[in-house]
Every structure is written in structure tokens, then in C-alpha cells.
Design an enzyme around this catalytic site. Structure first.
Site, PDB file in Angstrom:
ATOM      1  CD  GLU A 146      -3.197   1.294  -3.109  1.00  0.00           C
ATOM      2  OE1 GLU A 146      -4.219   1.507  -3.111  1.00  0.00           O
ATOM      3  OE2 GLU A 146      -2.414   1.593  -2.606  1.00  0.00           O
ATOM      4  CE  LYS A 161     -11.871   1.475   2.185  1.00  0.00           C
ATOM      5  NZ  LYS A 161     -11.223   2.618   1.729  1.00  0.00           N
ATOM      6  CE1 TYR A 162     -14.669   3.135   6.101  1.00  0.00           C
ATOM      7  CE2 TYR A 162     -15.660   2.318   3.821  1.00  0.00           C
ATOM      8  CZ  TYR A 162     -14.818   3.189   4.816  1.00  0.00           C
ATOM      9  OH  TYR A 162     -14.333   4.020   4.131  1.00  0.00           O
ATOM     10  CG  ASP A 191      -2.156   0.814   1.094  1.00  0.00           C
ATOM     11  OD1 ASP A 191      -1.785   2.223   1.532  1.00  0.00           O
ATOM     12  OD2 ASP A 191      -3.185   0.491   0.686  1.00  0.00           O
ATOM     13  CG  ASN A 192      -0.558   4.944  -0.236  1.00  0.00           C
ATOM     14  OD1 ASN A 192      -1.043   4.945  -1.395  1.00  0.00           O
ATOM     15  ND2 ASN A 192      -1.327   5.077   0.816  1.00  0.00           N
TER      16      ASN A 192
END
Length: 292
Positions: free
Chosen positions: A45, A155-156, A16-17
Site C-alpha cells: 500500500e 477508521k473513526y 501500510d507505507n
């Protein structure tokens, strides 16, 4: 940490990032891991400036996220395919995702199952590597307020889904056909020779992919012509002008036989061909050229 997960059998890491961390760190880490574990795949990503995305690929990331989700019009899709196949193929190994847990573009919210089918075809046939996010088969297209991401995503919350309901969209069947075509045709799993072919409609995209015998795992040349409607709401018609010289047919005028990988039908094609596509009948062709 990486060695721990590798010892438990993990072979793919989505990072990620990575563009927010020092590039020399990735260069050293990727070289060390690949030396000890050449089977490990790292996916970058990173949605950032093009120069940084290319740099991450250059220092060792095996696959890279792309701007595919935001390329929606014919000209920008054509230009992006050309860029990935001819300008940056030595740096970036692109992977196409129509949606992710972080991405649900406005286009995907209004086109129903047809736009999900169109984007799946573009992803599966345009890039060597592609993927879909959980819920894609169910055409989950509600945006979270104030953000270009799915409202109901993992995610939630936990998302149990009924497989029977997915069959009603037709997307699972299409995904099976697309993956079967990719399995049969090495041309669809590479970017060696991607060519754009002109069409008379701004809503019809055509490109071909070819792999010569010397680069094909089957030892045989392979060529596939892809035709896709970009309109999820209307019927579109138009002419396609095929550059026969680029398809390794040995002639610039003869007819040739193609087989549509989506339904098995055979057609006799030539330099100029008329197509009609619609959301209610078919949204695309995946034409494999028959060789003697």
C-alpha cells in the site's frame, strides 16, 4: 509477528507505507516468508514515486496499489493501462481500488451511483486484481472536510449497514456480474495482451484483453472487448474501430459474434461498430468473442 499471524491462518498482508522502510529489509523478509510459506500474499500500500513502487514489486511484493483512483480522463486511463500491461508488468502486479478508507476522489462525490458503476467496471475489467472498500455498494460519497477520504469510515466509527438499501443502487448486481465474467474469462484476470481501440468519443473507452490457448487455464484462447462510458451524467454515442488483427480471429474483415456478459445479448460485430451508452440504460459492454 508475521509468523504468529500466519500460524493463526492469515494468508494476506496489506503493508501500510512500505516505501518508508528500508528496501533491503523487505527484500530479505519477503524472501524468507515466501520460502517458508509460498501461499502468503503481500500487498504494497504505497502511493509514492513510480520508481519506488516498481522497486517494491521487484523485491518481492505480490501485489501493488496503483494510481488508478486518480486516472479519470480517457487519455490518461488508456496510457495507464498500457503502462501497466506492457511497461511494468514484469515489476508490478497491479490491483485497482476505486475507493479506500483513505481515498475518495472528487470524481466519486458528484457522479452518484453511475460513477461508482463506471469505476467498478474499469477496476474489475482493467486489472487482474481489484477490490472495493466497505460501503461501496451503498454509494457512500461524502468527503471528510479538508481531505480526499470518506467522511464516515471505519477508521473513526463502527458502520452497521442495511443490505436492503444497497440493492437500490444497483451496484451489488453489477459487482456480481463483473465477478462472474472474470470467473468465466481468464483474459480478464491477466495483463498478457491488453490493446486500446480508438473511439470517436472522448467519453467512450474501449480495450480488449486476450489470452492465447497456451497460457489459458482452460486450454482455449479467450478474448473480451470492453466498452465503458466515462460520463456518469449524459448519454454518449460513438464509433469504435476494432483492430481485428490483434484479436486472433484469423481475418481482418469478417464479422464475428460477441456475447455481452452483462446481459447475455448477442451481437454481430466487425471492424467498425456504433455504441450508445447512458446512465439510465447501460454504461458499458463486456463483449466476449464467440469461438467455434
Amino acid at each position: 509477528m508475521l509468523e504468529l499471524w500466519i500460524s493463526h491462518g492469515v494468508t494476506i498482508f496489506r503493508v501500510d507505507n512500505p516505501h518508508t522502510k528500508p528496501v533491503p529489509f523487505w527484500e530479505r523478509l519477503l524472501e524468507e516468508i515466501h520460502t517458508r510459506h509460498p501461499e502468503i500474499i503481500f500487498l504494497a500500500e504505497a502511493f509514492t514515486r513510480p520508481a519506488m513502487m516498481r522497486t517494491l514489486g521487484a523485491v518481492g511484493f505480490d501485489q501493488s496499489y496503483t494510481y488508478f483512483a486518480w486516472r479519470t480522463e480517457k487519455q490518461e486511463i488508456e496510457e495507464y493501462l498500457q503502462e501497466l500491461a506492457h511497461d511494468t508488468a514484469h515489476l508490478i502486479r497491479p490491483t485497482f481500488w476505486p475507493t479506500t478508507h483513505d481515498i475518495l476522489t472528487p470524481q466519486m462525490t458528484s457522479g452518484g451511483s453511475a460513477i461508482f458503476a463506471i469505476r467498478a467496471m474499469l477496476a474489475a475489467l482493467g486489472a487482474p486484481s481489484w477490490g472495493i472498500y466497505s460501503g461501496y455498494e451503498w454509494v457512500e460519497n461524502i468527503q471528510r472536510e479538508g481531505a480526499e477520504e470518506p467522511n464516515d469510515n471505519e477508521k473513526y466509527e463502527f458502520r452497521p449497514r442495511d443490505p436492503k438499501l444497497a440493492q437500490e443502487t444497483g451496484i451489488p448486481t453489477l459487482l456480481t456480474l463483473l465477478n462472474s465474467a472474470r470467473e468465466r474469462h481468464p483474459a480478464l484476470r491477466q495483463l498478457h495482451d491488453l490493446r486500446i481501440h480508438p473511439t470517436t468519443s472522448e467519453k467512450i473507452l474501449c480495450f480488449s484483453k486476450h489470452v492465447p490457448a497456451r497460457f489459458s487455464p482452460t486450454g482455449l484462447p479467450d478474448t473480451v472487448i470492453v466498452v465503458i462510458s466515462l460520463d456518469p451524467e449524459n448519454t454518449v454515442e460513438g464509433e469504435i474501430d476494432i483492430d481485428l488483427s490483434g484479436l486472433s480471429l484469423g481475418t481482418s474483415s469478417a464479422n464475428f459474434t460477441v456475447v455481452d456478459e452483462l446481459d447475455g445479448q448477442r451481437y454481430s460485430w466487425s471492424r467498425t461498430n456504433w455504441v450508445r451508452l447512458s446512465p439510465w440504460d447501460r454504461l458499458g459492454h463486456v463483449m466476449a468473442i464467440e469461438t467455434e
